[in-house]
Motif scaffolding. Sequence first.
Motif, PDB file in Angstrom:
ATOM      1  N   THR A   1       3.960   0.708  -2.857  1.00 47.45           N
ATOM      2  CA  THR A   1       3.256   1.162  -1.660  1.00 47.45           C
ATOM      3  C   THR A   1       1.897   1.797  -1.914  1.00 47.45           C
ATOM      4  O   THR A   1       1.037   1.773  -1.047  1.00 47.45           O
ATOM      5  CB  THR A   1       4.163   2.171  -0.927  1.00 47.45           C
TER       6      THR A   1
ATOM      7  N   GLU B   1       2.024   4.774  -7.608  1.00 39.97           N
ATOM      8  CA  GLU B   1       2.261   6.218  -7.493  1.00 39.97           C
ATOM      9  C   GLU B   1       3.771   6.490  -7.472  1.00 39.97           C
ATOM     10  O   GLU B   1       4.573   5.550  -7.349  1.00 39.97           O
ATOM     11  CB  GLU B   1       1.557   6.765  -6.255  1.00 39.97           C
TER      12      GLU B   1
ATOM     13  N   ASN C   1      -1.445   9.741   2.123  1.00 43.81           N
ATOM     14  CA  ASN C   1      -2.033   8.407   2.266  1.00 43.81           C
ATOM     15  C   ASN C   1      -2.427   8.059   3.692  1.00 43.81           C
ATOM     16  O   ASN C   1      -3.410   7.340   3.907  1.00 43.81           O
ATOM     17  CB  ASN C   1      -1.079   7.346   1.717  1.00 43.81           C
TER      18      ASN C   1
ATOM     19  N   LYS D   1      -0.833   1.850   3.837  1.00 44.19           N
ATOM     20  CA  LYS D   1      -1.126   2.410   5.161  1.00 44.19           C
ATOM     21  C   LYS D   1      -2.269   1.670   5.856  1.00 44.19           C
ATOM     22  O   LYS D   1      -2.325   1.629   7.080  1.00 44.19           O
ATOM     23  CB  LYS D   1      -1.473   3.901   5.043  1.00 44.19           C
TER      24      LYS D   1
ATOM     25  N   GLY E   1      10.214   6.957   3.700  1.00 42.48           N
ATOM     26  CA  GLY E   1       9.755   8.311   4.004  1.00 42.48           C
ATOM     27  C   GLY E   1       9.933   8.554   5.488  1.00 42.48           C
ATOM     28  O   GLY E   1      10.999   8.959   5.948  1.00 42.48           O
ATOM     29  N   ASN E   2       8.867   8.253   6.253  1.00 44.24           N
ATOM     30  CA  ASN E   2       8.953   8.355   7.708  1.00 44.24           C
ATOM     31  C   ASN E   2       9.574   7.080   8.303  1.00 44.24           C
ATOM     32  O   ASN E   2       9.739   6.962   9.500  1.00 44.24           O
ATOM     33  CB  ASN E   2       7.554   8.598   8.293  1.00 44.24           C
ATOM     34  N   LEU E   3       9.867   6.115   7.455  1.00 39.09           N
ATOM     35  CA  LEU E   3      10.610   4.889   7.777  1.00 39.09           C
ATOM     36  C   LEU E   3       9.852   3.919   8.680  1.00 39.09           C
ATOM     37  O   LEU E   3      10.463   3.088   9.356  1.00 39.09           O
ATOM     38  CB  LEU E   3      11.988   5.233   8.382  1.00 39.09           C
ATOM     39  N   GLY E   4       8.520   3.988   8.643  1.00 41.29           N
ATOM     40  CA  GLY E   4       7.718   3.037   9.406  1.00 41.29           C
ATOM     41  C   GLY E   4       7.744   1.652   8.780  1.00 41.29           C
ATOM     42  O   GLY E   4       7.915   0.636   9.468  1.00 41.29           O
ATOM     43  N   ASN E   5       7.572   1.600   7.472  1.00 38.58           N
ATOM     44  CA  ASN E   5       7.545   0.303   6.791  1.00 38.58           C
ATOM     45  C   ASN E   5       8.848  -0.461   6.991  1.00 38.58           C
ATOM     46  O   ASN E   5       8.843  -1.611   7.416  1.00 38.58           O
ATOM     47  CB  ASN E   5       7.325   0.518   5.288  1.00 38.58           C
TER      48      ASN E   5
HETATM   49  C1  LIG Z   1       3.698   6.549   3.490  1.00 27.11           C
HETATM   50  C2  LIG Z   1       4.195   6.151   2.167  1.00 27.11           C
HETATM   51  C3  LIG Z   1       5.543   5.842   1.945  1.00 27.11           C
HETATM   52  C4  LIG Z   1       6.577   5.990   3.010  1.00 27.11           C
HETATM   53  O1  LIG Z   1       6.532   4.951   3.934  1.00 27.11           O
HETATM   54  P1  LIG Z   1       7.268   5.084   5.346  1.00 27.11           P
HETATM   55  O2  LIG Z   1       6.804   3.921   6.114  1.00 27.11           O
HETATM   56  O3  LIG Z   1       6.803   6.383   5.934  1.00 27.11           O
HETATM   57  O4  LIG Z   1       8.729   5.094   5.073  1.00 27.11           O
HETATM   58  C5  LIG Z   1       5.921   5.393   0.705  1.00 27.11           C
HETATM   59  N1  LIG Z   1       5.032   5.273  -0.294  1.00 27.11           N
HETATM   60  C6  LIG Z   1       3.731   5.576  -0.121  1.00 27.11           C
HETATM   61  C7  LIG Z   1       2.804   5.444  -1.281  1.00 27.11           C
HETATM   62  C8  LIG Z   1       3.269   6.019   1.107  1.00 27.11           C
HETATM   63  O5  LIG Z   1       1.987   6.322   1.255  1.00 27.11           O
END
Ligand SMILES: *Cc1c(COP(=O)(O)O)cnc(C)c1O
Length: 450
Positions: free
Chosen positions: A409, A379, A153, A127, A254-258
């Motif tokens: 991540t 994690e 995070n 992040k 998750g929120n699919l930003g990456n």
């Molecule tokens: C935020 C997060 C994700 C999800 O990433 P998105 O960009 O929201 O899909 C995955 N792994 C970790 C450890 C994160 O902190």
Amino acid sequence: MPDKDNIAYQKCINPACGAEFDCGQTLFKCPDCGELLDVVYNWDKIDVPDTLSGFGRRWASRDNRLDFSGVWRFRELLNFCPDQSKVSIGEGQTILQQNDDLGKALGMADGSLYLQYEGLNPSGSFKDNGMTAAFSHAMMVGAKSSACASTGNTSASMALYAHSCGLKCTVFIGSGRIAFGKLSQAMDYGGHTIQIMGDFDDCMKQVQDVCSRLGIYLVNSLNPFRLEGQKTIMLRIIEQLGWQVPDWIVVPGGNLGNSSAFGKAFLELKQLGLIDRIPKLAVINASGASTLTDLVNDKQLRWNDGNVDQSIIDDYYADLTARNFSPHTCASAIEISRPVNLKKCLRALDICNGVVLAVTDEEIVDAKAQVGMHGLGCEPASAASIAGLKHLLADGTIAAGEKVACVLTGHALKDPNVTVNYHKEKQGPFSNPPVEVANDLEQIIKLIKA
Ligand SMILES: *Cc1c(COP(=O)(O)O)cnc(C)c1O
Ligand SMILES: [Zn+2]
């Protein structure tokens, strides 16, 4: 309409709208149609190095704080703010580890598996790549206060960056939905932490309303500037492969930003002639939070040149609401059922010829233990990438010998509870519980595996 002489501007991703705005505006959603915004560049006005190795040369001038940053080292590729407003705390000092041991355990050839360790960032997750960019934009527009909804995070990272540049910050988290390592960071770094009786999706909705009502700067990945910073994760991967692209990028969703940022990065690099091909992308959900997988694999939802079939999404969400569905996975960072970057991720899948799939919590914790035992650890959410890779190898989607980079991540210490439970309660084949023994030398010696 922004001035056409601008180096960068914001543009709505909806082709039927296409509205454009100056980077000096703080928006987060298109005011005309409500869709997401992109940061777009006038590349012919930017002095981008001719080859990627031009960026690598900045390793030699690490006393320059922007060259030291693993994000701003690539600043021409995210050229939306002046240098004096750039906020950096040394993010992006992460490594791509060739991991033949883990590769072998997964049946891969030597030189095939690479782990991009984003846990090495200042707050312990990827992040920070996005937060350095979002706060640089916040400084540029003179914001005084920031906020986010978070599974953990984002709040840890936001709190760290907010106090490094003097902004106030408020964190919205779902009650009981956050790993302790992350909650402890948000509190310790001075974030005003508000626990909402609800899940992440509830927090996400509330924080958007709060920010627009009170004029607070939102740092969730709806923020297009944040995603610009996250593009550099891909730049560092190809940098560490000698400026070659791998065959596959595997990332948890998750929120699919990456995933959205990665697709944009590769498209831009290809357009600039800095890479000659685009790798494939695999986005991995947890099976308890599998919106993307359900929509893409079961409902055949596609980017379709930007004409995404909204009725499929609306029906899916209406069903979640009707069932009072709340997502559940031990990988709390990806426990999200209404991902805000869904459409940008569909675009990334289109750009990268991507695939999506979901893995169980059991598969996640096993994979996590394998990463820990062969690498630097991660994690639970991060290990979804390895768990997903196992499926893709088994069904032949990824061929033996293809070069795969998995994005880890977040740091292993983020969620010690999941780790301790896995090992102490012997939850899987890689459990490594401690052994108890009397305080007696002979008995201790018998236990040592010399
Ligand atoms: C935020 C997060 C994700 C999800 O990433 P998105 O960009 O929201 O899909 C995955 N792994 C970790 C450890 C994160 O902190
Ligand atoms: Zn629009």
